[in-house]
Scaffold this motif. Structure first.
Motif, short mmCIF file in Angstrom:
data_model
loop_
_atom_site.label_atom_id
_atom_site.label_comp_id
_atom_site.label_asym_id
_atom_site.label_seq_id
_atom_site.Cartn_x
_atom_site.Cartn_y
_atom_site.Cartn_z
N ASN A 27 11.78 -11.82 11.53
CA ASN A 27 10.81 -10.93 11.75
C ASN A 27 10.06 -10.24 10.47
OD1 ASN A 27 11.67 -11.13 14.21
ND2 ASN A 27 12.56 -9.12 14.47
N ALA A 28 10.20 -10.99 9.35
CA ALA A 28 9.72 -10.65 8.02
C ALA A 28 7.95 -10.44 8.30
CB ALA A 28 10.03 -11.21 7.05
N ARG A 29 7.40 -9.58 7.60
CA ARG A 29 5.96 -9.54 7.75
C ARG A 29 5.31 -10.70 7.12
NH1 ARG A 29 2.87 -6.48 10.21
NH2 ARG A 29 2.70 -4.69 10.01
N ASN A 30 5.93 -11.11 6.01
CA ASN A 30 5.32 -12.30 5.23
C ASN A 30 5.31 -13.47 6.09
OD1 ASN A 30 8.17 -12.55 5.23
ND2 ASN A 30 8.01 -13.78 3.15
N MET A 31 6.38 -13.53 7.23
CA MET A 31 6.21 -14.88 7.99
C MET A 31 5.26 -14.77 9.00
SD MET A 31 8.48 -16.96 7.30
CE MET A 31 9.18 -16.73 5.65
N ASP A 32 4.98 -13.50 9.42
CA ASP A 32 3.59 -13.11 10.47
C ASP A 32 2.39 -13.77 9.55
OD1 ASP A 32 4.68 -12.22 12.62
OD2 ASP A 32 4.77 -10.04 11.71
N VAL A 33 2.26 -13.13 8.52
CA VAL A 33 1.09 -13.52 7.77
C VAL A 33 0.97 -15.25 7.44
CG1 VAL A 33 -0.05 -13.41 5.28
CG2 VAL A 33 0.89 -11.25 6.57
N ALA A 34 2.06 -15.87 7.23
CA ALA A 34 2.10 -17.11 6.76
C ALA A 34 1.65 -18.03 7.90
CB ALA A 34 3.41 -17.51 6.26
#
Length: 178
Positions: free
Chosen positions: A16-23
């Motif tokens: 659920n990390a935000r950087n995963m959403d962005v990537a």
């Protein structure tokens, strides 16, 4: 009528990390599936940081650490386990990054509670370990409630993360997007 597979793209499963959403968004991949076990982990970690729970875990941790530190205390524990016919298990100390280790620590403490209480009454231990305090009745009730609350989360996490036995969620994702 002919059935065909609909091309929905590549399913991406992440924490659920935000950087995963962005990537995932910037890569144009879809659908983005957030791993439910990670969500359970985050919720459990948040629960462990509640002050009352944190204090309770600290008490159990202090007792477990004392039983790990001293060979005298360990010997008394083993002797009391034999006398009381309770399994010869060591107390467990939790690991901060693994919420389920806190559950394991508390479950083991409850299993060994009678042995711990008897060992703490021993003069060999009382003389050398004044900082060890057993949990009182209220603390024990709280630890029992703690186990009742977290045990289903541990079961769910175990089921979701078992690579040898795919579950419905992983099977459906593979079927739909595989």
């Amino acid at each position: 009528m002919e059935l065909g597979r609909v091309n929905l793209g590549i399913a991406v499963v992440t924490d659920n990390a935000r950087n995963m959403d962005v990537a995932v968004r910037e890569a144009g991949l879809a659908p983005h599936i957030k791993f439910f076990a990670h969500t359970l982990n985050l919720a459990s970690q948040a629960g462990l940081s509640v002050p009352r729970v944190s204090r309770l875990l600290a008490k159990v941790r202090r007792v477990a650490a004392a039983f790990h530190r001293s060979t005298t205390v360990t010997a008394v524990l083993a002797s009391k386990q034999k006398q009381l016919d309770i399994p010869s298990h060591k107390l467990i100390i939790d690991v901060p990054t693994r919420w389920n280790s806190s559950l394991d620590m508390v479950e083991r403490y409850l299993e060994q509670q009678a042995v711990v209480a008897a060992a703490l009454l021993s003069t060999d231990i009382r003389r050398n370990a004044r900082e060890i305090d057993n949990l009182d009745g209220s603390d024990i009730r709280d630890t029992e409630d703690f186990v009742k609350l977290l045990k289903p989360l541990k079961t769910a996490t175990t089921v979701l993360c078992d690579e040898k036995k795919p579950n419905c969620i992983s099977h459906c994702a593979i079927k739909a997007y595989g």
